[in-house]
Design a protein around this motif. Sequence first.
Motif, short mmCIF file in Angstrom:
data_model
loop_
_atom_site.label_atom_id
_atom_site.label_comp_id
_atom_site.label_asym_id
_atom_site.label_seq_id
_atom_site.Cartn_x
_atom_site.Cartn_y
_atom_site.Cartn_z
N GLY A 40 0.84 -1.20 0.00
CA GLY A 40 0.00 0.00 0.00
C GLY A 40 0.87 1.24 0.00
O GLY A 40 2.07 1.17 -0.29
N ASN A 42 1.98 5.24 -1.14
CA ASN A 42 2.11 5.93 -2.43
C ASN A 42 3.30 5.47 -3.26
O ASN A 42 3.26 5.53 -4.48
CB ASN A 42 2.27 7.44 -2.20
N THR A 43 4.37 5.06 -2.61
CA THR A 43 5.62 4.80 -3.33
C THR A 43 5.48 3.77 -4.45
O THR A 43 6.06 3.96 -5.52
CB THR A 43 6.75 4.41 -2.35
N PRO A 44 4.70 2.68 -4.25
CA PRO A 44 4.63 1.67 -5.32
C PRO A 44 3.79 2.09 -6.54
O PRO A 44 3.78 1.38 -7.54
CB PRO A 44 3.98 0.47 -4.64
N ASP A 67 -1.20 -5.76 3.28
CA ASP A 67 -2.02 -5.20 4.36
C ASP A 67 -3.18 -4.43 3.75
O ASP A 67 -3.16 -4.09 2.58
CB ASP A 67 -1.21 -4.32 5.32
N ARG A 69 -6.51 -1.57 4.94
CA ARG A 69 -7.11 -0.69 5.95
C ARG A 69 -8.59 -1.05 6.14
O ARG A 69 -9.28 -1.34 5.17
CB ARG A 69 -6.95 0.76 5.49
N ASN A 79 -5.97 0.16 0.30
CA ASN A 79 -4.78 -0.13 -0.50
C ASN A 79 -5.16 -0.79 -1.83
O ASN A 79 -4.50 -0.56 -2.85
CB ASN A 79 -3.82 -1.02 0.29
N GLY A 135 6.42 -1.34 1.56
CA GLY A 135 6.83 0.05 1.74
C GLY A 135 7.45 0.21 3.11
O GLY A 135 7.59 -0.76 3.88
N MET A 136 7.84 1.42 3.42
CA MET A 136 8.36 1.70 4.76
C MET A 136 7.81 3.03 5.23
O MET A 136 7.88 4.03 4.50
CB MET A 136 9.89 1.79 4.71
N GLY A 137 7.24 3.05 6.42
CA GLY A 137 6.72 4.30 6.97
C GLY A 137 7.82 5.10 7.63
O GLY A 137 8.93 4.60 7.87
N HIS A 141 7.67 1.37 10.13
CA HIS A 141 6.71 0.25 9.97
C HIS A 141 6.77 -0.28 8.55
O HIS A 141 7.25 0.40 7.63
CB HIS A 141 5.28 0.67 10.36
N THR A 142 6.31 -1.50 8.40
CA THR A 142 6.13 -2.06 7.05
C THR A 142 4.85 -2.86 7.04
O THR A 142 4.41 -3.36 8.09
CB THR A 142 7.33 -2.91 6.62
N ALA A 143 4.22 -2.97 5.85
CA ALA A 143 2.85 -3.47 5.77
C ALA A 143 2.07 -2.71 6.86
O ALA A 143 2.19 -1.50 6.95
CB ALA A 143 2.80 -4.99 5.91
N LYS A 166 -0.71 5.39 12.09
CA LYS A 166 -1.04 5.97 10.78
C LYS A 166 -2.50 5.64 10.51
O LYS A 166 -2.89 4.48 10.59
CB LYS A 166 -0.14 5.35 9.70
N ARG A 171 -6.64 -2.13 10.99
CA ARG A 171 -6.09 -2.69 9.76
C ARG A 171 -5.97 -4.20 9.86
O ARG A 171 -6.10 -4.77 10.93
CB ARG A 171 -4.69 -2.12 9.52
N LYS A 194 11.86 9.53 4.93
CA LYS A 194 12.29 8.17 5.30
C LYS A 194 13.71 8.15 5.86
O LYS A 194 14.20 7.12 6.32
CB LYS A 194 12.21 7.23 4.09
C1 6PG Z 1 -0.36 1.70 4.30
C2 6PG Z 1 0.81 0.90 3.87
C3 6PG Z 1 2.09 1.30 4.57
C4 6PG Z 1 2.95 2.02 3.57
C5 6PG Z 1 4.05 2.82 4.20
C6 6PG Z 1 4.79 3.67 3.21
O1 6PG Z 1 -1.44 1.15 4.48
O2 6PG Z 1 -0.21 2.90 4.44
O3 6PG Z 1 0.59 -0.41 3.89
O4 6PG Z 1 2.83 0.27 5.13
O5 6PG Z 1 3.51 1.12 2.66
O6 6PG Z 1 3.49 3.65 5.19
O7 6PG Z 1 3.88 4.50 2.55
P1 6PG Z 1 4.36 5.54 1.45
O8 6PG Z 1 4.93 4.73 0.32
O9 6PG Z 1 3.12 6.28 1.06
O10 6PG Z 1 5.38 6.40 2.08
#
Ligand code: 6PG
Length: 230
Positions: A40, A42-44, A67, A69, A79, A135-137, A141-143, A166, A171, A194
């Motif tokens: 989920g 924005n990055t992907p 993951d 929401r 997502n 992704g990485m928050g 966090h991830t997922a 977040k 979730r 990041k």
């Molecule tokens: C979500 C995602 C979360 C996301 C990271 C990075 O539900 O928001 O699963 O894990 O991948 O927060 O998000 P960005 O790519 O938007 O920075």
Amino acid sequence: MNPRIFADAAELGQEAAELTAKACAEAIAARGSFHLVLAGGNTPRVCYEHLSGMPLDWSRVHIWFGDERCVPVGHEDRNDRMADEVLLSHVTITPSHIHRMPAELGPEEGAARYAAELAAAPVMDMMRFDMIHLGMGEDGHTASLFPGHATLSDARLAVPVFNSPKPPPERVSMGLSVLNTARQKLILAAGAGKREALARIEGGEKLPVAMIEDALWLLDRAAAGAVEDS
Ligand code: 6PG
């Protein structure tokens, strides 16, 4: 970490799409199908836009989600909505090959049902997805596995998530055990927000994203900051 660093999020996304297409061709040649877990955030998005125009054998592709929401089906915050908009609505994929998380049922019920779907999936005989995107928050966090949360030691295939820092707070997430057994793991992180988490990980902190073993890290230069180009 040994990341690959790209000029910007556009280049990062293009490379992620090319790596995914290559993994897809290899998986289909070796095992007859390609099971891909989407991320989920924005990055992907750029990666999925590229993938939508690539000549993959979509009839053999299965899509899963790392993951989701807990908002209603079709909600703009889901997502799978982003995945639908930029990828899934543009390719000829068998609807039953899209394995959405039923997060609209709430964390407990959604996680229990997804865990059952995962347990019954052929790919899970060996507990191995072909490729997982993550992704990485900004907090590492991830997922939907957040720092300090009990989900990090929850052995279930899919875990309920409450009190996410977040939004939204509720979730469903794949568990670490599933994420870690994938054949290939791509972590996509872009933007200066990041940097701090990456520096903490470089310093040895076991933030959730750092618990993903043997991942290929794809960073843009803004995220990489002080991390040396490799
Ligand atoms: C979500 C995602 C979360 C996301 C990271 C990075 O539900 O928001 O699963 O894990 O991948 O927060 O998000 P960005 O790519 O938007 O920075």
